[in-house]
Design a protein around this motif. Sequence first.
Motif, PDB file in Angstrom:
ATOM      1  N   ILE A  26     -24.324 -27.833  74.743  1.00  0.00           N
ATOM      2  CA  ILE A  26     -23.720 -28.494  75.889  1.00  0.00           C
ATOM      3  C   ILE A  26     -22.301 -27.940  76.024  1.00  0.00           C
ATOM      4  CG2 ILE A  26     -23.056 -30.691  76.947  1.00  0.00           C
ATOM      5  CD1 ILE A  26     -26.073 -30.505  76.357  1.00  0.00           C
ATOM      6  N   ASP A  27     -22.027 -27.267  77.135  1.00  0.00           N
ATOM      7  CA  ASP A  27     -20.706 -26.704  77.388  1.00  0.00           C
ATOM      8  C   ASP A  27     -19.793 -27.821  77.871  1.00  0.00           C
ATOM      9  OD1 ASP A  27     -18.622 -24.854  77.922  1.00  0.00           O
ATOM     10  OD2 ASP A  27     -19.271 -24.751  80.022  1.00  0.00           O
ATOM     11  N   CYS A  28     -18.729 -28.104  77.134  1.00  0.00           N
ATOM     12  CA  CYS A  28     -17.820 -29.209  77.455  1.00  0.00           C
ATOM     13  C   CYS A  28     -16.544 -28.741  78.132  1.00  0.00           C
ATOM     14  CB  CYS A  28     -17.488 -29.980  76.176  1.00  0.00           C
ATOM     15  SG  CYS A  28     -18.929 -30.749  75.447  1.00  0.00           S
ATOM     16  N   HIS A  29     -16.580 -27.574  78.727  1.00  0.00           N
ATOM     17  CA  HIS A  29     -15.425 -27.023  79.435  1.00  0.00           C
ATOM     18  C   HIS A  29     -15.057 -27.917  80.623  1.00  0.00           C
ATOM     19  CE1 HIS A  29     -12.887 -24.018  81.375  1.00  0.00           C
ATOM     20  NE2 HIS A  29     -13.545 -24.263  82.491  1.00  0.00           N
ATOM     21  N   GLU A  30     -13.773 -28.171  80.790  1.00  0.00           N
ATOM     22  CA  GLU A  30     -13.296 -28.948  81.939  1.00  0.00           C
ATOM     23  C   GLU A  30     -12.982 -28.007  83.094  1.00  0.00           C
ATOM     24  OE1 GLU A  30      -9.917 -31.369  80.987  1.00  0.00           O
ATOM     25  OE2 GLU A  30     -11.075 -32.694  79.702  1.00  0.00           O
ATOM     26  N   ASP A  31     -13.438 -28.375  84.302  1.00  0.00           N
ATOM     27  CA  ASP A  31     -13.101 -27.573  85.477  1.00  0.00           C
ATOM     28  C   ASP A  31     -11.673 -27.898  85.930  1.00  0.00           C
ATOM     29  OD1 ASP A  31     -13.219 -29.982  86.869  1.00  0.00           O
ATOM     30  OD2 ASP A  31     -14.930 -29.416  88.110  1.00  0.00           O
ATOM     31  N   SER A  32     -11.252 -27.332  87.058  1.00  0.00           N
ATOM     32  CA  SER A  32      -9.868 -27.511  87.525  1.00  0.00           C
ATOM     33  C   SER A  32      -9.532 -28.966  87.838  1.00  0.00           C
ATOM     34  CB  SER A  32      -9.617 -26.644  88.756  1.00  0.00           C
ATOM     35  OG  SER A  32     -10.502 -27.006  89.804  1.00  0.00           O
ATOM     36  N   LEU A  91     -30.242 -22.229  74.370  1.00  0.00           N
ATOM     37  CA  LEU A  91     -30.096 -22.659  75.759  1.00  0.00           C
ATOM     38  C   LEU A  91     -28.724 -23.301  75.925  1.00  0.00           C
ATOM     39  CD1 LEU A  91     -31.356 -23.184  78.567  1.00  0.00           C
ATOM     40  CD2 LEU A  91     -32.249 -25.325  77.646  1.00  0.00           C
ATOM     41  N   VAL A  92     -27.944 -22.794  76.877  1.00  0.00           N
ATOM     42  CA  VAL A  92     -26.602 -23.312  77.131  1.00  0.00           C
ATOM     43  C   VAL A  92     -26.617 -24.067  78.454  1.00  0.00           C
ATOM     44  CG1 VAL A  92     -24.155 -22.734  77.375  1.00  0.00           C
ATOM     45  CG2 VAL A  92     -25.626 -21.309  75.938  1.00  0.00           C
ATOM     46  N   VAL A  93     -26.158 -25.316  78.438  1.00  0.00           N
ATOM     47  CA  VAL A  93     -26.120 -26.165  79.629  1.00  0.00           C
ATOM     48  C   VAL A  93     -24.675 -26.247  80.108  1.00  0.00           C
ATOM     49  CG1 VAL A  93     -26.766 -28.392  80.605  1.00  0.00           C
ATOM     50  CG2 VAL A  93     -28.021 -27.515  78.629  1.00  0.00           C
ATOM     51  N   THR A  94     -24.445 -25.849  81.383  1.00  0.00           N
ATOM     52  CA  THR A  94     -23.085 -25.779  81.914  1.00  0.00           C
ATOM     53  C   THR A  94     -22.897 -26.668  83.140  1.00  0.00           C
ATOM     54  OG1 THR A  94     -23.550 -23.961  83.431  1.00  0.00           O
ATOM     55  CG2 THR A  94     -22.956 -23.374  81.180  1.00  0.00           C
ATOM     56  N   LEU A  95     -21.648 -26.819  83.534  1.00  0.00           N
ATOM     57  CA  LEU A  95     -21.267 -27.650  84.669  1.00  0.00           C
ATOM     58  C   LEU A  95     -21.666 -27.049  86.015  1.00  0.00           C
ATOM     59  CD1 LEU A  95     -19.593 -30.055  85.843  1.00  0.00           C
ATOM     60  CD2 LEU A  95     -17.599 -28.575  85.695  1.00  0.00           C
ATOM     61  N   SER A  96     -21.520 -25.719  86.158  1.00  0.00           N
ATOM     62  CA  SER A  96     -21.701 -25.091  87.462  1.00  0.00           C
ATOM     63  C   SER A  96     -22.179 -23.660  87.328  1.00  0.00           C
ATOM     64  CB  SER A  96     -20.365 -25.086  88.213  1.00  0.00           C
ATOM     65  OG  SER A  96     -19.427 -24.258  87.527  1.00  0.00           O
ATOM     66  N   ALA A  97     -22.599 -23.100  88.460  1.00  0.00           N
ATOM     67  CA  ALA A  97     -23.010 -21.694  88.486  1.00  0.00           C
ATOM     68  C   ALA A  97     -21.832 -20.798  88.102  1.00  0.00           C
ATOM     69  CB  ALA A  97     -23.538 -21.322  89.867  1.00  0.00           C
ATOM     70  N   ARG A  98     -20.651 -21.123  88.596  1.00  0.00           N
ATOM     71  CA  ARG A  98     -19.456 -20.330  88.277  1.00  0.00           C
ATOM     72  C   ARG A  98     -19.206 -20.312  86.768  1.00  0.00           C
ATOM     73  NH1 ARG A  98     -14.328 -21.356  91.717  1.00  0.00           N
ATOM     74  NH2 ARG A  98     -15.429 -19.856  92.996  1.00  0.00           N
ATOM     75  N   ARG A  99     -19.301 -21.456  86.123  1.00  0.00           N
ATOM     76  CA  ARG A  99     -19.101 -21.524  84.679  1.00  0.00           C
ATOM     77  C   ARG A  99     -20.222 -20.790  83.950  1.00  0.00           C
ATOM     78  NH1 ARG A  99     -15.783 -21.343  80.413  1.00  0.00           N
ATOM     79  NH2 ARG A  99     -16.613 -22.539  78.675  1.00  0.00           N
ATOM     80  N   SER A 100     -21.433 -20.869  84.467  1.00  0.00           N
ATOM     81  CA  SER A 100     -22.560 -20.147  83.864  1.00  0.00           C
ATOM     82  C   SER A 100     -22.304 -18.644  83.852  1.00  0.00           C
ATOM     83  CB  SER A 100     -23.855 -20.435  84.631  1.00  0.00           C
ATOM     84  OG  SER A 100     -24.231 -21.779  84.507  1.00  0.00           O
TER      85      SER A 100
END
Length: 186
Positions: free
Chosen positions: A141-147, A33-42
Motif C-alpha cells: 500500500i503506497d502511503c504517499h501524500e499528494d499535494s 502488487l503495489v496499490v497507489t492513489l492515482s495514475a500519476r503516482r503509479s
Amino acid sequence: FLHCNLSAFLKSGPLPSMKRLKNWKHPHSPMVLVVTLSARRSVELMKQLSSMKLPVAKLFAKHMSVEDQVELLRGVAGQKAGNGIGGGGGGSKKGSSNGRCYSLAVGTPGRLLKLLRHGKDEPGSGGLGSLRLNHTEVVIIDCHEDSKGWTVCTLKDTSKELMEFMKEGMVPQMEKRKGKIKLAMF
C-alpha cells in the motif's frame, strides 16, 4: 526503514526472493502488487521500479482499457510494447510477449477491484477474476501524500475501493494461505 525509492524499499525487506521475482511464472497473479492513489503516482512508481530491469504490469485507467489489462494479465501475444507496460527495457528479451507473466504490477484501487471482479462468472474461471492474488506474495500500500495531503487510505473514493479490494482479494488469500502473502506499507 525510511525509503524514498520503491525498488530500494522492496530489496530491503518485503521482497522474498529476487531470483523468484525474475523467474515468475504465474499469469493473472503478480508476485508484488503495489496499490497507489492515482495514475500519476503509479507512473512515478513504475519509473522507480525500472531500475530492477523487469516488466511492470500497468493496472490503472490512464490510456489502457480493462480489456487490454485482462489480456496483459493473461499473458496473451499482441501487446503493444510502447503501451507503458514494461519497466526496464520495455519488451521481453526472451522472445515475444506471448506467455509473459508479470512479477511486478502497479495499480489504483478502482482498477484493481474491476480486474479482481472481471470474469469471475465465466465458465472455467473457478470463480476467480482476471487479477488473482492466489500466487501473489506481497501487496504494498503506497502511503504517499499528494499535494493536498491525501493518501490512498484517506481519500474518500480510493479508501472505499481499497477496503473493498482488501476484503474481496487480500483477506480471503490471507486466510487461505496463512503466512504466504504479506502486506507492506510504503
